[in-house]
Structure formats: structure tokens, C-alpha cells
Design a protein around this motif. Sequence first.
Motif, PDB file in Angstrom:
ATOM      1  N   UNK A   1       3.069  -1.166   3.804  1.00 20.95           N
ATOM      2  CA  UNK A   1       1.629  -0.990   3.885  1.00 20.95           C
ATOM      3  C   UNK A   1       1.167   0.452   3.878  1.00 20.95           C
ATOM      4  N   UNK A   2       2.068   1.419   3.714  1.00 17.29           N
ATOM      5  CA  UNK A   2       1.716   2.843   3.724  1.00 17.29           C
ATOM      6  C   UNK A   2       1.236   3.253   2.331  1.00 17.29           C
ATOM      7  N   UNK A   3      -0.085   3.323   2.144  1.00 15.93           N
ATOM      8  CA  UNK A   3      -0.657   3.623   0.836  1.00 15.93           C
ATOM      9  C   UNK A   3      -0.321   5.042   0.388  1.00 15.93           C
ATOM     10  N   UNK A   4      -0.240   5.980   1.356  1.00 21.78           N
ATOM     11  CA  UNK A   4       0.091   7.359   1.004  1.00 21.78           C
ATOM     12  C   UNK A   4       1.504   7.470   0.452  1.00 21.78           C
ATOM     13  N   UNK A   5       2.425   6.668   0.975  1.00 23.63           N
ATOM     14  CA  UNK A   5       3.794   6.670   0.461  1.00 23.63           C
ATOM     15  C   UNK A   5       3.844   6.132  -0.966  1.00 23.63           C
TER      16      UNK A   5
END
Length: 447
Positions: free
Chosen positions: A223-227
Motif C-alpha cells: 500500500x506504499x504509493x511512494x514506493x
Amino acid sequence: MSLAPNPSTVQRALSAHAAMGLLAGALLYIVCLTGSLLVFYEEWQRIEQPAVPELAQLDPDAAQRAVEAILATEAGKVQTHHLYLHMPEQGLPRATAMTDTQALHVDSKGALVAPEEIEWSDFLYGLHYTLELPSIVGITIVGALGVMILALSISGVLAHPRIFRDAFRLRARDGASGIALADWHNRLGVWTLPFAVAIALTGAVIGLATLTAYGMAARYYGGDIEAAYAPIFGEEGTPDETPAPAPDIASALRYMKKHYPEVEVTYVTIHDPLTVGQHVQLVGEHHRRLIFGEYYVFDSEGRFQRTGGLADGELGQQAAASTYNLHFGNFGGLPVKIAYALFGLALTAICATGAYIWLGKRRRRGQDEPRLTAAWDAVVWGSPLVLALTFIARKLMGNGLPFAWLFWGLLAGLIVVSIVVAKRLSLRRPMVGFLCANVVLAVGLAI
């Protein structure tokens, strides 16, 4: 017993089907109209808030003072995760310091002088970018509309084998057959085809890439959009919430001036300011390149660490970084902006005439739909009218109005009223006259 549906039921179903088609066309029309206006996003900001110090440049020490000053105002608040400093540039010669909670203009000495008040400009941006809907929903719809423009452009060419040969052929006006309107629709389609394809493709990429990134983040990055974005735009630093002094952005700016004199720094971003994990990211514009800029990363002491690779990295990175400027016309200065606005208005006219042609064909086949025609009139003439009204309200009543609610509420009201009175009278001419009067008033207030 016959299972055939009642004719009136069939007619209502066909009308509902047509209405849903017009709804998609209406959203497409609004996106094209607002996109044409949004080309001048920087100019709208200057018009909306003219009494702001404008400067050709902000020296490194003044930039440092501005950062420290706005961080001092954050004391006692929930810690901001990002701080942005917009540097003066040719299109927008003003400096603005921004956190997660506030934005303040900066003078040439680095002092905070006034809050940023560009709510109408940001409303216009949001209306084009997400239709002022929740971000992931809105940007996905707008991305899908980009795919629709692309499909309509290609199918339009394939459906008219003589379209290029007849590129400058316009037949006499004929309201009954709709030939003249179709000619204008087709000619505008030919003249703007390269632009329409480029805008549609980049708009679809920007919109649907966001949906794709969310999907990838959910599937592969917890769920980490930045990753999910990191392979293209670079990774965030390792968080460390231990308190620390403000970072040294003055040294970073001096490094850029010495080692990259041809690069114009447009933004300074501080990630997790006032913590040990903070780092500085400068956006540098490369002239004569389509990329929106390159990232130059520094530590909190102003020591250079790396670039992001948007200017010289993988071709996919460079293409992704070029999408925004190609879509919004942020290259080549004012002449390119004017060309984008004119082509955008032509694309808007294509959307409007396409629905009128379709409604005319239905009418000639005996499927007269006065209510649908009235609703489309309200969209075509009511959308720019309501935009003009919101701008006038901004200039007369201030920055704090709920512009999105005003726009959708007034437009919905116009559509409903037009439908209700459709069988007795048409509101097209009154709306056109009111639009012209309000555009003149808006221009007067702007200058």
C-alpha cells in the motif's frame, strides 16, 4: 402472452441510454474547456492575487531565511512532512513558501509577507484534473476521458476516408440537414488531430498511471504509493523523527549555481523538515527539454548526493517526466500557451458540435429529444457562464468561497431549469447573452 416490452418502456430506455451518453460527453466537454483555460494557470494566479511582491530571483540566503521563517510559524502545530519553496521563474515571478497546512508569499529579503490566495486558480486546476471529485476517483475518470478522446479521434479519421482531402471544404449553412455543422466538426477534427492525439494520450497516461500506481502499491508494496513511484521519481529518505535544526538550503542553491549554472531551480522541497531524517530536493528546469525538471538531492548540510535520473536516466523515466509539460503546454513560453489554448478551444468545440450532430440525426429519424437538447445547451453555454460567475465572485467576494460547490450547483440548476422549460422555450439565447455580458465583466475585473 407476449414478452415484448411496452413501446413506451423502450422509448424511456433509449432516452436514458442517450442521457448517459450525453453525461459522458458533458464531462469530456468540461475537461476540454477547463484544460484550455488552465494553460494560463500561472497567469490566473497573478490575476487572482496581483498585490504580491514579484522578483526576478531569490538569492540563497533569502531562501534560507524564508524556510526558517515559515518553519518558525509551524511551532506547536502537527509536524509538517513537506516544505516547498517555489522559486521565482519567468512565468510566475514570485516566491512562495508552503507547508502541509499553509502557504505564504516571500519578498526579495526572504520575509513572509502575505498568505497565498489563489483558491479560484486551484479550483480550475482541480476541476480539470479530477472534476473536483475524490482524487483517485476523479483522476481515473479524467484518464478514461483521455482514452475516449483518443478513440474518437482515431475512429473519426477511419470513418471519413475523405477527411484529409476535404480538410478545407465547408459547405453552405443548412440548419435542417446539419451538413455545415458536420463540416465544421470534421474540419476542426483534422486541423487539431496531432494536438488531440498528444493531449489525449498524455492525459490518459497521467490519469490511468495514478490508478496503476495505486494497484501496484497495493499488490507489491504493502500500500506504499511512494514506493511504487520510486523507480521513476526516486526514493524517499529513511525517516528519523529525532529533532534537528533547519537544513542548509543556501549551500545547496550555491552548489547548483556553481556546478549547474545552466539549470534554473524552480522548487526547493524539504522532506520531513526539522528531523534527523530530513533531506533537500531541488527541481531544476532544463531549457529546451520537455521534462518538467530534474531532481537534485542534498543532505541536511547542503552536500550534493545524487540526481533523480529524469534528465539522463532510463528512457521510461525521461518519458514519464516529459508527460506533464507536453500535456499542459509548459514549454516554449507564451506562444506555445496561446497555441495550446486555441487548439484546446477547438477541441472543446468538437465535443460540443459532436453531440449537436448526434441529436440532430436522432431528430431527423423521428426521435426528437427537446429535453436532451436543452440539457446539452445548458452544458455547452452554462459551463463557461458558471466559470465566469465563479471568477467574478472570487474578485468581488474574496478567496474563501466554495468554488467547486458553486460551479456544480449552478450548472446543475441551469440544466434542470432548461429541461423543465424545454417544451415551452429554449434558454440557449439568454445563456449566450448572459455569458457574453459576464465575460466582459470578468475581463474588466481581471485588468
